[in-house]
Design an enzyme around this catalytic site. Structure first.
Site, short mmCIF file in Angstrom:
data_model
loop_
_atom_site.label_atom_id
_atom_site.label_comp_id
_atom_site.label_asym_id
_atom_site.label_seq_id
_atom_site.Cartn_x
_atom_site.Cartn_y
_atom_site.Cartn_z
CE LYS A 115 -4.36 -1.48 1.83
NZ LYS A 115 -5.37 -0.92 2.13
CE LYS A 197 -5.75 -8.46 -1.94
NZ LYS A 197 -5.74 -8.00 -0.57
CE LYS A 200 -13.53 -4.66 -0.08
NZ LYS A 200 -12.46 -3.91 0.92
P1 TYM Z 1 -10.79 -6.44 3.10
O1 TYM Z 1 -12.07 -5.04 3.46
O2 TYM Z 1 -9.55 -6.21 2.19
O3 TYM Z 1 -11.16 -7.15 2.59
C1 TYM Z 1 -12.25 -8.07 2.96
C2 TYM Z 1 -12.22 -9.82 2.99
O4 TYM Z 1 -12.16 -9.91 1.89
C3 TYM Z 1 -11.59 -11.58 1.50
N1 TYM Z 1 -10.58 -11.04 0.54
C4 TYM Z 1 -10.54 -11.82 -0.45
N2 TYM Z 1 -10.43 -13.60 -0.57
C5 TYM Z 1 -9.97 -14.14 -1.77
N3 TYM Z 1 -9.63 -13.17 -2.74
C6 TYM Z 1 -9.63 -12.10 -2.88
N4 TYM Z 1 -8.65 -11.61 -3.82
C7 TYM Z 1 -9.68 -11.80 -1.49
N5 TYM Z 1 -10.05 -9.84 -1.35
C8 TYM Z 1 -9.89 -9.39 -0.08
C9 TYM Z 1 -9.89 -10.59 2.57
O5 TYM Z 1 -8.97 -11.82 3.28
C10 TYM Z 1 -11.02 -10.29 4.17
O6 TYM Z 1 -11.35 -11.55 4.95
N6 TYM Z 1 -7.94 -5.85 7.46
C11 TYM Z 1 -9.13 -6.37 6.94
C12 TYM Z 1 -10.52 -5.81 7.04
C13 TYM Z 1 -10.62 -6.24 8.60
C14 TYM Z 1 -10.47 -7.49 9.42
C15 TYM Z 1 -10.36 -7.02 10.67
C16 TYM Z 1 -10.54 -8.92 8.70
C17 TYM Z 1 -10.31 -4.92 9.87
N7 TYM Z 1 -10.46 -5.98 11.26
C18 TYM Z 1 -10.93 -8.09 12.21
C19 TYM Z 1 -10.98 -9.05 9.99
C20 TYM Z 1 -10.51 -9.28 11.12
C21 TYM Z 1 -9.28 -5.99 5.39
O7 TYM Z 1 -9.29 -5.33 4.53
O8 TYM Z 1 -10.07 -7.16 4.65
#
Ligand code: TYM
Length: 334
Positions: A115, A197, A200
Site C-alpha cells: 500500500k 489478487k 476492490k
Molecule cells: P478487506 O476489506 O481487504 O477484505 C475483506 C475480506 O475479503 C478477503 N479478500 C479476499 N479473499 C479471497 N480473494 C481475494 N482476492 C480477496 N480480497 C479480499 C480478505 O481476506 C478479507 O477477509 N483488514 C481487513 C478488514 C478487517 C478485518 C478486521 C478482518 C479489519 N479488521 C478484523 C478480520 C478481522 C481488510 O482490509 O479486508
C-alpha cells in the site's frame, strides 16, 4: 450471545464495491458459521481512512456494505453487525496495543509495503499501524476464530504475537485467535492479471467482479478473462488464469476440482468461461434481489445499526476495562 458457543470475528473495509474475492474468501464462509458460533462482523471503516476517501461516497459505500452483509444471508438478529467507528473501544485498545507492538514487526507487513508503494504520496502513520487496529478489533471480543481470505494471514499472525506478549506480562487477558481460511475461494485472482489478487480498489474494472454487477457485465468480464495458449481446463501452477476460473467455479457450485475438470474435459475455453460466468450470475442473483429490497427499508437498517452497536459496545467494554485495570490505569471515580 450464548455463553457455550465459540466466538467469530471478522470485517470488511467499505473502500469500494464488495468483490467476488471478498464474497468467496470471506462473506460466503461467514454465512455458514452463523448457527454454530457467536459471530461479530464489523464494517471496518476506521481502517478505510488510511487511504483518502470522498466523504459522501464513503458514507454511501459503508451503508451499502451493511446491506450486503444482510443480503448475502447474514441474519442481523443472530450476528452482531456494526460499524467499527461506532464502538470507540476499538481505537482506544489500538493505542494501548501499539505500545506493545514493535516497529520492526510492522515494517515486515507485506500489505504495508504494497500500500505504501501504491499510495506513495500518502504514507501515513495509520497505514503503518493498521495491523494494531486489526489486532484490537479481534482481541476486544475474545475471538476464537477469524474467517478471512489468504491475504490476511500475516495480520492474524501479528495479532497472536501481540496477544501473547500482553498475556505474558499481565496474565490471561486475551484469547489467542486462529485464522479460518477456506479451502476454495481464499485467494481469488484478478481476471485480467491472475498473478495479483482481485481487489476492490483495482482501477481496471475488468479485473474484478463486484457482487452487485449486472448479469451482462459479469458475463462480459468472464468472457474477457485471461487464460492461456492451450485449450485444456486443468488446475495447474503454470495455468494461473484457468486455475483461477476453476477455483471460482468450484467455490460457487460446491464442486471439487476433479469434478469440475471432468465436466469441462471436452470443452474449449469459450464454453468454460461462459459456464463460470453463468454459475456466478446464478449465485449472485438472489443476493442482488435481497439488496434491492433492503434499499427501500431505511428504518429497518437503522434499527439494526442501533441494536447491534449497543451489543458490540457492551462486549468491547468488558475486555477494555479489564485491560485498563491490568495495566494499572487509575480507575474513574463515580
Ligand atoms: P478487506 O476489506 O481487504 O477484505 C475483506 C475480506 O475479503 C478477503 N479478500 C479476499 N479473499 C479471497 N480473494 C481475494 N482476492 C480477496 N480480497 C479480499 C480478505 O481476506 C478479507 O477477509 N483488514 C481487513 C478488514 C478487517 C478485518 C478486521 C478482518 C479489519 N479488521 C478484523 C478480520 C478481522 C481488510 O482490509 O479486508
Amino acid at each position: 450471545m450464548s455463553e457455550d458457543k465459540k466466538i467469530i470475528f471478522s470485517g470488511i473495509q467499505p473502500s469500494g464495491f464488495v468483490t467476488l474475492g471478498n464474497y468467496l474468501g470471506a462473506l460466503n464462509n461467514w454465512t455458514k458459521l452463523q448457527d454454530e458460533y457467536n459471530c461479530l462482523y464489523c464494517i471496518a471503516d476506521l481502517h478505510t481512512i488510511t487511504v483518502r476517501q470522498e466523504p459522501a461516497k464513503f458514507r454511501k459505500t459503508a451503508r451499502e456494505l451493511l446491506m450486503q452483509y444482510i443480503a448475502v444471508g447474514l441474519d442481523p438478529e443472530i450476528n452482531i453487525m456494526y460499524y467499527q467507528s461506532h464502538v470507540h473501544q476499538h481505537a482506544e485498545l489500538s493505542w494501548i496495543l501499539s505500545c506493545f507492538t514493535y516497529m520492526g514487526e510492522l515494517q515486515r507487513m507485506t500489505q504495508f509495503k504494497e500500500k505504501s508503494q501504491k499510495h506513495s504520496d500518502n504514507i501515513n502513520a495509520g497505514l503503518f499501524t493498521y495491523p494494531v487496529l486489526m489486532a484490537s478489533d479481534i482481541l476486544l471480543y475474545q475471538t476464537d476464530l477469524v474467517p478471512v481470505g489468504e491475504d490476511q494471514r500475516q495480520h492474524l499472525e501479528i495479532t497472536r504475537e501481540i496477544a501473547n506478549r500482553f498475556n505474558k506480562l499481565y496474565g490471561d487477558v486475551f484469547k489467542i485467535p486462529e485464522a479460518y481460511i477456506g479451502k476454495v475461494g481464499a485467494r481469488v485472482m484478478a481476471l485480467q492479471d491472475p498473478a495479483k489478487k482481485m481487489s476492490k480498489s483495482d482501477e481496471n474494472k475488468n479485473n474484478t467482479i463486484a457482487i452487485m454487477d449486472s448479469p451482462d457485465v459479469i458475463m462480459s468480464k468472464f468472457k474477457k478473462a485471461v487464460t492461456d495458449s492451450e485449450n485444456e481446463v486443468r488446475m495447474s501452477e503454470d495455468k494461473p488464469g484457468v486455475s483461477n476460473l476453476l477455483n471460482i467455479y468450484c467455490a460457487v457450485t460446491g464442486y471439487t476440482v476433479e469434478q469440475a475438470e471432468k465436466e469441462f474435459s471436452s470443452s474449449g475455453y469459450g464454453d468454460f468461461k461462459k459456464a463460470v460466468g453463468e454459475a456466478v450470475v446464478a449465485k449472485l442473483e438472489p443476493i442482488q434481489k435481497k439488496f434491492h429490497d433492503l434499499e427501500n427499508n431505511k428504518d429497518y437498517i437503522d434499527s439494526i445499526i442501533k441494536n447491534n452497536t449497543e451489543r458490540a459496545s457492551y462486549l468491547a467494554e468488558r475486555t477494555l476495562s479489564k485491560v485498563k485495570k491490568k495495566i494499572g490505569f487509575t480507575p474513574k471515580v463515580r
